[in-house]
Scaffold this motif. Structure first.
Motif, short mmCIF file in Angstrom:
data_model
loop_
_atom_site.label_atom_id
_atom_site.label_comp_id
_atom_site.label_asym_id
_atom_site.label_seq_id
_atom_site.Cartn_x
_atom_site.Cartn_y
_atom_site.Cartn_z
N ARG A 152 -5.26 16.61 16.93
CA ARG A 152 -6.70 16.96 17.46
C ARG A 152 -6.67 18.61 16.63
NH1 ARG A 152 -8.15 15.51 22.48
NH2 ARG A 152 -10.09 16.74 22.04
N HIS A 153 -5.67 18.88 15.85
CA HIS A 153 -5.84 20.22 15.10
C HIS A 153 -6.03 21.19 15.90
CE1 HIS A 153 -6.19 17.66 11.40
NE2 HIS A 153 -7.25 17.08 11.95
N ARG A 154 -5.31 21.23 17.27
CA ARG A 154 -5.42 22.36 18.07
C ARG A 154 -4.16 23.31 17.82
NH1 ARG A 154 -5.44 26.47 19.87
NH2 ARG A 154 -5.99 27.10 22.17
N PHE A 165 -4.67 22.23 27.02
CA PHE A 165 -5.16 22.96 25.91
C PHE A 165 -6.17 22.21 24.79
CE2 PHE A 165 -0.53 23.73 26.42
CZ PHE A 165 -0.56 25.19 26.71
N LEU A 166 -6.80 21.26 25.51
CA LEU A 166 -7.82 20.52 25.10
C LEU A 166 -9.01 20.20 25.49
CD1 LEU A 166 -5.31 17.48 23.62
CD2 LEU A 166 -6.42 19.36 22.20
N ALA A 177 -9.52 23.03 29.05
CA ALA A 177 -8.57 23.92 28.26
C ALA A 177 -8.79 25.33 28.91
CB ALA A 177 -9.19 24.17 26.82
N LEU A 220 -1.70 17.58 19.95
CA LEU A 220 -2.18 19.08 19.38
C LEU A 220 -2.22 19.06 18.04
CD1 LEU A 220 -0.45 21.61 21.95
CD2 LEU A 220 -2.75 20.22 22.18
N PRO A 227 -9.23 28.09 25.18
CA PRO A 227 -9.62 27.00 24.23
C PRO A 227 -9.88 27.83 22.77
CG PRO A 227 -11.38 28.25 25.72
CD PRO A 227 -10.20 28.28 26.36
#
Length: 447
Positions: free
Chosen positions: A306-308, A250-251, A277, A303, A280
């Motif tokens: 990293r503000h994901r 996810f990154l 990712a 997550l 993304p």
């Protein structure tokens, strides 16, 4: 970034290296003195000479090693050869038993979480259930690995567990053992093109299963998901490598987690591939609760920092240590706490856990009845939180967890169902995100 499987962060262990033998005391700086070794040898000799029953020296050695390691912290231990073999079977995702992840709490083996679709989950066992006896034999003060071995056995046979749930009267549950084949990832497509992924533990096959599930969800959604819920509730952890690989899905690039040991040579930082990712641009929610531990907290913390993703639910367990498995030829293995892990912003989760961005409790009728809300910081010998790493980069929101962030976990059998209040809140959050998926605001949603 792939890493070897000899570092673990959850309740179960795996290893891929072998040690030729224990180092001699003279080879270890500041090792045990000759007087210490003579004392141990002398006591063993006295026991063999004067104890009321004959005792094998190997049995005494195993007991001494178990006592030594168990006094260090809640997660260090010595495993005999059979116990080590069983721990490797755990991580392979297939073993015989009833499907419970347990750890010691207040001198008793306690359920951290049952595994989906196993006898333990089917019987309604819940996080926080204390196992006070196995087949009528008390478990108080018994080595945790020995309790696990008693619970396991030939598929088709029955084991009777006596349980204590909060302040309720003790009750007995008969469980028929079966071959436990753990499929750690479940998925389905929700309304409005939102995907739902549940990870029940982090084993060797979890990254592969997760990638396959994402591919299936994208296909079912017509090629693109409108949002994704990653459900890590009641996930007790597992392999560090699996946590790094899942986070990396996810990154795009950047730090996932770093570990800091006693010596600088033990320090490591694990990063995601620059273009790894799989989704993304898909808005995400990560669900956690008090039974989300170690590997779950690494993923949620990465997550979040990293503000994901928006993290929702209740305060996580707070296990922020790494265990290294050191096999000893012909003598099992040591499971030794060797480092603490830190999120990308440099915060340690040890004892504190992950505070959700949006606090959502399970509804009262969904919570485990009379459950004790217990966490890493309450375990005997648990490490204190060491604080932030110096100069970690972007500083996180360091406000302490609000008192309402901790709450009894949801009943296992309700997770992911239409009665799941926390999942409904996550889906609603994704459905009503404004364009651009702005930064989240910490808030609280009544349960």
């Amino acid at each position: 970034m792939k890493i070897s499987h000899w570092r673990t962060i959850g309740i179960v262990c795996a290893a891929s290296t072998a040690l030729a033998g224990l180092a001699l005391a003279s080879d270890i700086a500041a090792g045990p003195s000759r007087a210490d070794l003579a004392l141990l040898a002398g006591v063993m000799q006295l026991v063999q000479q004067d104890y009321v029953h004959p005792v094998d020296s190997g049995q005494l050695t195993d007991a001494a090693l178990k006592g030594m390691l168990s006094r260090l912290d809640p997660h260090s231990s010595y495993m005999t050869e059979p116990e080590f073999r069983e721990s490797r079977e755990d991580m392979s995702g297939k073993f015989g038993g009833v499907g419970l992840k347990i750890m010691e709490h207040d001198g008793l083996p306690t359920v951290l979480s049952p595994i989906d679709d196993t006898p333990g989950a089917g019987a309604g066992l819940q996080p926080g259930d204390a196992i006070v006896s196995v087949d009528g034999q008390s478990t108080r003060g018994v080595d945790l690995m020995e309790v696990i071995r008693k619970i396991r056995g030939q598929p088709g046979t029955v084991v009777r567990l006596t349980l204590q749930r909060g302040d309720q009267p003790r009750f007995e549950v008969p469980l028929t053992r079966q071959v436990i084949e753990v499929h750690s990832v479940k998925s389905r497509l929700e309304a409005n093109g939102i995907g739902y992924l549940r990870v029940s533990e982090f084993g060797e096959q979890t990254p592969t299963e997760l990638q396959q599930a994402i591919s299936t969800l994208k296909r079912e959604a017509g090629g693109k998901l409108a949002g994704l819920v990653l459900d890590l509730r009641n996930d007790p952890g597992g392999l560090l490598s699996a946590a790094v690989d899942v986070s990396s899905d996810f990154l795009n690039g950047g730090t996932v987690v770093s570990i800091r040991g006693r010596n600088g040579n033990d320090d490591q930082s694990f990063t995601a591939p620059a273009t790894g990712a799989l989704l993304p641009d898909t808005p995400m929610v990560v669900l956690v609760n008090g039974a989300s531990a170690s590997a779950s907290e690494i993923v949620a913390g990465a997550l979040q920092d990293r503000h994901r993703a928006t993290v929702m639910g209740t305060q996580s367990f707070g296990k922020g240590s790494v265990q290294t498995i050191i096999p000893i030829k012909d003598h099992g293995a040591l499971r030794l706490t060797s480092a603490l892990y830190y999120t990308p912003s440099g915060r340690s989760i040890q004892g504190d856990g992950i505070t959700p961005d949006v606090i959502v409790k399970a509804a009262k009728d969904e919570q485990v009845a009379n459950a004790l809300v217990w966490r890493e910081a309450q375990l005997h010998g648990a490490f204190a939180n060491p604080g932030m790493l110096p100069n970690p980069g972007a500083a996180p929101d360091t406000k302490s967890a609000p008192s309402e962030a901790a709450s009894p976990p949801i009943k296992e059998q309700l997770i992911g169902t239409d009665r799941d209040t926390q999942l409904k809140a996550a889906l609603n959050h994704l459905e009503h995100l404004p364009a651009g998926n702005p930064a989240v605001i910490r808030t609280s949603v009544p349960g």
